[in-house]
Every structure is written in C-alpha cells, then in structure tokens.
Design an enzyme around this catalytic site. Structure first.
Site, short mmCIF file in Angstrom:
data_model
loop_
_atom_site.label_atom_id
_atom_site.label_comp_id
_atom_site.label_asym_id
_atom_site.label_seq_id
_atom_site.Cartn_x
_atom_site.Cartn_y
_atom_site.Cartn_z
N GLY A 11 0.80 -1.09 -0.09
CA GLY A 11 -0.04 0.12 -0.18
C GLY A 11 0.75 1.33 0.01
CB SER A 12 4.21 2.22 -0.76
OG SER A 12 4.55 1.89 -2.31
CG ASN A 13 2.16 3.23 -5.48
OD1 ASN A 13 2.55 4.27 -6.12
ND2 ASN A 13 2.67 1.93 -5.63
CE LYS A 65 -11.56 -16.15 -13.89
NZ LYS A 65 -11.99 -16.62 -15.39
NE ARG A 93 -8.31 -11.10 -6.41
CZ ARG A 93 -8.66 -12.18 -6.12
NH1 ARG A 93 -9.26 -12.98 -7.43
NH2 ARG A 93 -8.21 -12.95 -5.24
CG ASN A 109 -3.24 -0.83 -13.23
OD1 ASN A 109 -3.45 -1.25 -12.08
ND2 ASN A 109 -2.54 -1.49 -14.07
CG HIS A 111 2.34 -1.88 -15.58
ND1 HIS A 111 1.81 -2.87 -15.16
CD2 HIS A 111 3.33 -1.96 -16.11
CE1 HIS A 111 2.76 -4.01 -15.48
NE2 HIS A 111 3.55 -3.18 -16.27
C1 GAR Z 1 3.31 -0.70 -7.71
O1 GAR Z 1 4.58 -1.31 -7.91
C2 GAR Z 1 2.56 -1.01 -8.77
O2 GAR Z 1 3.07 -0.46 -9.73
C3 GAR Z 1 2.39 -2.65 -9.01
O3 GAR Z 1 2.23 -3.10 -7.53
C4 GAR Z 1 2.92 -2.33 -6.89
C5 GAR Z 1 2.14 -1.71 -5.62
O4 GAR Z 1 2.93 -1.30 -4.36
N1 GAR Z 1 1.21 -2.85 -9.94
C6 GAR Z 1 1.25 -3.86 -10.66
O5 GAR Z 1 2.26 -4.67 -11.08
C7 GAR Z 1 0.04 -4.01 -11.76
N2 GAR Z 1 0.15 -4.83 -12.50
P1 GAR Z 1 2.15 -0.93 -3.38
O6 GAR Z 1 1.23 -1.80 -2.73
O7 GAR Z 1 3.45 -0.40 -2.32
O8 GAR Z 1 1.29 0.44 -3.59
#
Ligand code: GAR
Length: 192
Positions: A11-13, A65, A93, A109, A111
């Site tokens: 969940g850092s984002n 999914k 998913r 999303n 990525h």
């Molecule tokens: C992030 O790096 C995001 O880009 C990636 O998961 C990580 C989540 O980090 N998403 C994917 O790869 C989607 N295909 P977080 O839980 O620390 O936010």
C-alpha cells in the site's frame, strides 16, 4: 471527486495518495474507501492511520482475476461508495467486462514500467533483466486488455550500470509515489 482505492499489497502508493490528500495536494479528490482482496495486506493498515474506511473484500472463487461471485461482491460494495474514480494501486487481479462496464471510464491503474513495454507481472524485473536503460511507471485507463488501456501519464527512470534490482525498484516506486497522486489531482480538477 470520490475515490475508491483497490490494492493487494503493502500500500505504499495508497499511502502516497493519502499523504497528498492530507497535504492538500490531491485537488478535489477525496479517498472514501480502501478495499483489499488480501486479508493481511499492509494497505489495510492505512485506514485507521488516515481515518479512511479500509476493509478486506473476498474476491473468491478465482485467484488472479475478479470474476463470478467475487466480482459481484466488488461491484455491490463499490457502488455503495458512489465513486467517481476507482484507483488500482497494486491490485493484482484482472478486471473483466462486467466490472469495467459498470464503472466505465472511471477505473485507472498504476503499472511499474513504461507501457506498452513490459506489461503483466514484475514490470520492474522484466525491464531490469532486459537491460533497457530507461524504464519508469505508467498510469492508464483500464480496459479488458491487460495493461493495454489508454495512457494518462508516465514518469521515466534511468537504469544506471550500478543499479541492482533493489535500487531500481526503489527508484520506480519513488516515481510512482509522485506520479499517481499528481494524476488523480489533475483528473479531479478536470472533472470540475
Ligand atoms: C506498484 O509498484 C504497482 O505499480 C504494482 O504493484 C505495486 C504496488 O505497490 N502494480 C502492478 O504491478 C500491476 N500490474 P504498493 O502496494 O506498495 O502500492
């Protein structure tokens, strides 16, 4: 703009989004709910910390999914939040047409690569192993084509000869933490 965040991991984002909101850097956007498909995910700890409802939401029966009964549970719970924007922040998913049709144009999303390069799992590792010199992160609209929807914005990260997978991951995550809140703020201002 009412924002629902979906995530599966640390969940850092989501944290970067909530920090931006606290600092008044999220435009007219307000996070109203966090859902995770993983009961032990770190993202759920952000709820109490930031005063936002955060809950595990069972996505069974499928593992990779959102389909069938799990999809129905997500549609109902998210509809109850009356969201203007659904942000996938590490939600691991694939979303299917019934969900995307219900929230058409409202799902974005994040990525960890410069799409269309390195879609799918482990975008950072794919770029590192391929030996590209520039990678980064992408925020895009979600369509049924995995990681193939219209690109909203990107940030570039240079891969230095001294980088390891770990240092590269840290740089990509830092770029993500700046990009995603900025995109949400811009979308919220554009929506008026
Ligand atoms: C992030 O790096 C995001 O880009 C990636 O998961 C990580 C989540 O980090 N998403 C994917 O790869 C989607 N295909 P977080 O839980 O620390 O936010």
């Amino acid at each position: 703009m009412r924002v629902v965040i979906l995530g599966s991991g640390r969940g850092s984002n989501a944290e970067a989004i909530l920090v931006a909101q606290q600092a008044g850097r999220l435009g007219r956007a307000q996070v109203v709910q966090i859902f995770s498909d993983q009961p032990g995910a770190g993202i759920l700890n952000l709820g109490p910390r930031f005063g936002v409802p955060a809950a595990f939401l069972d996505a069974a029966p499928f593992k990779t999914k959102l389909d069938g009964e799990g999809e129905q549970r997500y549609v109902a719970a998210i509809e109850a939040c009356a969201p203007d924007l659904i942000v996938l922040a590490g939600f691991m998913r694939v979303l299917k047409p019934p969900f995307l049709g219900r929230f058409a144009g409202r799902v974005i999303n994040l990525h960890p690569s410069l799409l269309p390069s390195f879609p799918g799992l482990d975008g950072i590792g794919q770029a590192f192993r391929r030996g590209v010199k520039i990678t980064g992160c992408t925020v895009h609209h979600v369509t049924p084509e995995v990681d193939g929807g219209p690109i909203i914005d990107q940030a570039a990260v240079r891969i230095e000869p001294t980088d390891t997978l770990e240092t590269l991951a840290a740089k990509v995550h830092a770029a993500e933490h700046a990009l995603l809140p900025a995109v949400i703020a811009r979308l919220s201002e554009a929506a008026g």
